[in-house]
Design a protein around this motif. Sequence first.
Motif, mmCIF file in Angstrom:
data_model
loop_
_atom_site.group_PDB
_atom_site.id
_atom_site.type_symbol
_atom_site.label_atom_id
_atom_site.label_comp_id
_atom_site.label_asym_id
_atom_site.label_seq_id
_atom_site.Cartn_x
_atom_site.Cartn_y
_atom_site.Cartn_z
ATOM 1 N N PRO A 208 0.813 -1.218 0.000
ATOM 2 C CA PRO A 208 0.000 0.000 0.000
ATOM 3 C C PRO A 208 0.848 1.271 0.000
ATOM 4 O O PRO A 208 1.898 1.346 0.636
ATOM 5 N N VAL A 209 0.364 2.258 -0.729
ATOM 6 C CA VAL A 209 0.967 3.589 -0.741
ATOM 7 C C VAL A 209 -0.163 4.596 -0.545
ATOM 8 O O VAL A 209 -1.235 4.448 -1.141
ATOM 9 N N GLN A 210 0.060 5.586 0.269
ATOM 10 C CA GLN A 210 -0.948 6.613 0.520
ATOM 11 C C GLN A 210 -0.490 7.954 -0.041
ATOM 12 O O GLN A 210 0.658 8.358 0.162
ATOM 13 N N LEU A 211 -1.406 8.612 -0.745
ATOM 14 C CA LEU A 211 -1.197 9.999 -1.139
ATOM 15 C C LEU A 211 -1.904 10.866 -0.111
ATOM 16 O O LEU A 211 -3.125 10.757 0.073
ATOM 17 N N VAL A 212 -1.147 11.711 0.572
ATOM 18 C CA VAL A 212 -1.688 12.545 1.651
ATOM 19 C C VAL A 212 -1.728 13.990 1.170
ATOM 20 O O VAL A 212 -0.693 14.586 0.854
ATOM 21 N N VAL A 213 -2.950 14.543 1.095
ATOM 22 C CA VAL A 213 -3.146 15.931 0.671
ATOM 23 C C VAL A 213 -3.677 16.717 1.862
ATOM 24 O O VAL A 213 -4.762 16.420 2.378
ATOM 25 N N ARG B 53 -6.481 11.264 2.715
ATOM 26 C CA ARG B 53 -5.581 10.148 2.416
ATOM 27 C C ARG B 53 -6.239 9.223 1.402
ATOM 28 O O ARG B 53 -7.337 8.727 1.635
ATOM 29 N N VAL B 54 -5.538 9.014 0.302
ATOM 30 C CA VAL B 54 -6.023 8.091 -0.727
ATOM 31 C C VAL B 54 -5.022 6.945 -0.822
ATOM 32 O O VAL B 54 -3.839 7.166 -1.096
ATOM 33 N N THR B 55 -5.486 5.738 -0.580
ATOM 34 C CA THR B 55 -4.615 4.566 -0.591
ATOM 35 C C THR B 55 -4.746 3.835 -1.919
ATOM 36 O O THR B 55 -5.854 3.598 -2.396
ATOM 37 N N PHE B 56 -3.620 3.483 -2.497
ATOM 38 C CA PHE B 56 -3.624 2.664 -3.708
ATOM 39 C C PHE B 56 -2.582 1.558 -3.554
ATOM 40 O O PHE B 56 -1.652 1.655 -2.745
#
Length: 397
Positions: A70-75, A116-119
């Motif tokens: 998992p990788v999270q994009l944190v805005v 947080r968007v996890t992909f």
Amino acid sequence: MILTKLLFIVLIIVCALFYILYIWDFALVLLIVMIALPIIMFITTYITKKNISVEFAVKDKTAVKSKDFPVQLVVTNKSIFPIGKAEARIEYYNTFSNEISSFDLFLPIQPRNSQRVTFQLNSKFCGNIKIKTLFLNIYDPLRIFKFTTASNIHTEVTIMPEGHDIGGIVHYSDRVNEESDLFSEHRPGDDPSEVFDLREYNAGDKLNRIHWKLSSKKDDFIVKDYSLPIDVPCMLFLDLNCNKVSSLALPVFDTLIETFLSISQFLLDNERCHSAVFFNASQNQFSEYSITSPTDLAAAVKALISSVDENHFCQNPETYFTDNASLSFASFTYITSAFNEKLLDSIDEEIEADFKNAVIVIDNVEKLSSIGGGYSSLNVMPVVVGRISASIKDIDI
């Protein structure tokens, strides 16, 4: 978005004509609102852009081959204005390959909050996976304006290689590091500086190994077994010169790394400490790692993968051999994917070692016939991509 802008321009013109034709307060208010609305949208969205920060959050910087991680994009939005729609383009690639993949993420951004968007990503091959944002586009609520931010925000995840079972013989040698205190926990030897075990006397045992003080207490002869030093000058030299520009570049490099890992694990399983040498492009020099435990091996492999730059530059191994001409080894193993007869001749003739191996990774079985032998002391072993266990069955090391 262009249609929205054209629509607002048309509406402003209509409101201006309406105000000219009809002298009403309502027409004036409507014209002011239509002119002020885009200005307000621009200002609030611009303020929001200046107060947005973007980062990647990765729980573990290492991952296993062929398994999702998992990788999270944190805005984070520090402003008081929300963004109904934001669009982020994510790009990722293995540094050992030229193949780049990308995808888009869509998300709302709440005011004074972090989204947080996890992909999930995965890789079939070991290496460094670089993940970065090409851009983050934010839009005002009416979608009149678009602002771009957060370009080239990046992180890395190291995909660790897998070890394979190989067969062979680990020879014990008189070439040991006399100052070392590393001894076998399972086999006795001839080093009198360390006692491996105490046992009863057997016929044929040397008298100088009898423990006289303990024997007098036991009323029986007790013999000392000495220890076997395992700190032997044994080297694995990994040539990272892998400049294939094809779909097989990544499989070749993957097999190259896993071949090194498998041989190193084989040595550790047989209590043979050794060193690993490879060119570290980030430091622009050859690096040497002492491997005495699985922890040392894991650290060396991670450093190895991280050391390769995106230009795949690797110094010629002859540079190292020229600078270290006086070295001698119990065993020396050269691992490469670049078949170089001149270099192999040099290793065969000039490197002093009891056992010498050249392990050469090839991308298909058809090349087996082109990998010749005929060396006086160098054992050449071709390894077909993806067939490490089948290729390395009888290495002498």
